[in-house]
Enzyme design. Structure first.
Site, PDB file in Angstrom:
ATOM      1  N   SER A  88      -2.280   1.674  -2.278  1.00  0.00           N
ATOM      2  CA  SER A  88      -0.822   1.633  -2.280  1.00  0.00           C
ATOM      3  C   SER A  88      -0.161   1.112  -1.026  1.00  0.00           C
ATOM      4  O   SER A  88       1.058   0.945  -1.003  1.00  0.00           O
ATOM      5  CB  SER A  88      -0.268   3.022  -2.614  1.00  0.00           C
ATOM      6  OG  SER A  88      -0.559   3.370  -3.943  1.00  0.00           O
ATOM      7  N   SER A 119       2.167   1.962  -4.408  1.00  0.00           N
ATOM      8  CA  SER A 119       3.405   2.698  -4.527  1.00  0.00           C
ATOM      9  C   SER A 119       4.340   2.532  -3.323  1.00  0.00           C
ATOM     10  O   SER A 119       5.487   2.971  -3.368  1.00  0.00           O
ATOM     11  CB  SER A 119       3.070   4.189  -4.692  1.00  0.00           C
ATOM     12  OG  SER A 119       2.387   4.703  -3.545  1.00  0.00           O
ATOM     13  N   LYS A 147       8.118   5.181   4.265  1.00  0.00           N
ATOM     14  CA  LYS A 147       8.000   5.507   2.849  1.00  0.00           C
ATOM     15  C   LYS A 147       8.470   6.943   2.642  1.00  0.00           C
ATOM     16  O   LYS A 147       8.100   7.834   3.414  1.00  0.00           O
ATOM     17  CB  LYS A 147       6.540   5.341   2.422  1.00  0.00           C
ATOM     18  CG  LYS A 147       6.249   5.622   0.960  1.00  0.00           C
ATOM     19  CD  LYS A 147       4.774   5.379   0.660  1.00  0.00           C
ATOM     20  CE  LYS A 147       4.417   5.567  -0.803  1.00  0.00           C
ATOM     21  NZ  LYS A 147       3.007   5.238  -1.079  1.00  0.00           N
TER      22      LYS A 147
END
Length: 465
Positions: free
Chosen positions: A180, A156, A81
């Site tokens: 997330s 996210s 990420k």
């Protein structure tokens, strides 16, 4: 080996490499072909690094040929990420504010994986600063759900969830402040773990809320998730929240089954506190019955109302995020997407009294969950209350995004894992359950999730791309 390389789980690819049936270079080339085919539709990556990863994979292949794998992760690709630092590359946090944010050091968790031999083919899409998304007014498009590209993949850690579910990568890292890791895992039909607070270092990971942030593994099956956590976990004296824990083998109970385990089913989260769709409620009831048939004792338990956990999480996360973003919000507000700015600004207006009261209530909520664990080994709850909505429907996103039961375990710090437990009839989108465990008892979480995975029909269901 009969499956195509991109179809292998991380654990399967590890076994194939150890047996010399697959080379790290062959695996990476197959995944790159998959990426080239699907990326125009999925937008999973901010920064593709396939050439660099291939060099790393070739070095691992030579090492393995000489003396065998350095670890079960030797030569295996893991996506990051793009709030996680990778030496020699920028960390953008999916934001125009950090387009030139180059890094010279790996995040602590990346350093651990690199030492185990892992390679890193991509920095992956996220919501801006892990809070603002999906947004269409940023330098990079939002990732999409591989089960239906018109739908949201969850966030996210959106690029992480989408790339793993699509077979572009066998594993990826995400971060989890209010769910997330577990949200995209749920919406994309994969396994996502939020470890116990402090088990995995956050050094080198751009923060959202210091006392709520976690880094967790995302994989297509439970065994692979445990394999990744084994390499990620460990004390880091440079992370103030890091726990002093000895290394463990979190996969040690994967084949043990459910006999003797007591599971508390927290029904009121999805039945009365924030009612889930009928399909999700039915899938959770079916999962509870399956766990009981497999040998667990399942009983209904109660926790404080879901809304109380959510309120505490919001106050703490907004206040702590404001301490990070306050200067930019005042001096460079146009640098954010409209959605990110809208989500961050309320934190500037919170009073110190409200933050302190939230932290006081947090301690009471932790005590309540700890009390529940005196009678059970695990908790079973909903993850999301709805399947993934359309990505181009901001009203639906604002409505469904907070309808979830993940934030309680960010507030308390207990480990929590999501695994697929069904498909919606109308759109064929994944449904998921959540299991939460005692502090630092990830091994029991994996034990129960693996037993469910073996008995349920969902493990091998994949998006049709």
């Amino acid at each position: 080996m009969t499956a195509a390389p991109h179809e292998l789980t991380l654990a399967e690819a590890s076994a194939a490499i150890a047996r010399r049936r697959l080379s790290p270079v062959e695996l990476l080339d197959a995944l790159r072909a998959r990426f080239d085919l699907l990326e125009p539709r999925l937008n999973t990556a901010i920064l593709p690094l396939w050439d660099e990863a291939r060099q790393q994979a070739a070095k691992a292949a030579r090492r393995i040929a000489r003396s065998g794998p350095r670890s079960p992760l030797d030569g295996l690709p893991v996506g990051l990420k793009d709030i996680i630092d990778l030496a020699g590359h920028r960390t953008t946090c999916h934001s125009r504010l950090l387009l030139e944010n180059g890094k010279t050091q790996d995040a602590a968790v990346v350093a651990r994986l690199r030492a185990a031999g892992a390679v890193f083919p991509a920095k992956l899409a996220t919501h801006e600063f892990a809070i603002g998304g999906p947004a269409f007014d940023l330098p990079f498009p939002p990732a999409r759900n591989p089960w239906n590209t018109a739908h949201h993949p969850g966030g996210s850690s959106s690029g992480s969830g989408s790339s793993v579910a699509a077979g572009i990568l066998p594993a990826a890292l995400g971060s989890d402040t209010g769910g997330s890791v577990r949200n995209p895992a749920s919406q994309c039909g994969i396994v996502g773990l939020k470890p116990t607070y402090g088990l995995v270092s956050r050094r080198g990971v751009f923060p959202l809320a210091y006392t709520l942030d976690h880094v967790g593994p995302m994989t297509r099956d439970v065994a692979s998730n445990a394999l990744l956590l084994n390499a990620m976990a460990g004390h880091d004296p440079a992370d103030p929240g890091s726990a002093l824990r000895r290394p463990e083998n979190y996969a040690r109970h994967l084949r043990k089954g459910l006999k003797g385990l007591k599971i508390g089913y927290v029904r009121h989260f999805h039945e009365t506190d924030d009612p889930a769709t009928s399909e999700i409620a039915a899938s959770l009831d079916a999962a509870a019955k399956l766990l009981a048939r497999e040998g667990a004792v399942v009983k209904t338990v109660s926790l404080p109302p879901l809304g109380e956990f959510g309120a505490v999480n919001r106050v703490i996360s907004l206040a702590e995020a404001a301490s990070i973003h306050g200067r930019w919000l005042r001096e460079r507000p146009d640098g954010y997407s409209d959605l990110t700015r809208k989500r961050l600004l309320p934190g500037l207006f919170l009073r110190a009294e409200e933050y302190v009261q939230a932290q006081r209530r947090r301690r009471e909520l932790i005590a309540a969950v700890e009390d529940a664990f005196t009678g059970v080994d695990l908790l079973l709850t909903a993850s999301s209350m709805d399947p993934a909505c359309r990505i181009d429907d901001p009203e639906a996103i604002e409505l469904t995004y907070p309808r979830q039961a993940r934030t309680p375990f960010n507030v308390t710090g207990h480990p929590a894992l999501t695994v697929m437990c069904g498909l919606s009839k109308a759109e064929g989108l994944p449904l998921a359950l959540q299991l939460a465990g005692r502090f630092f008892d990830e091994a029991t979480l994996y034990r129960a999730a693996a037993a469910y995975e073996r008995a349920a029909p969902w493990k091998d269901r994949r998006p049709s791309l």
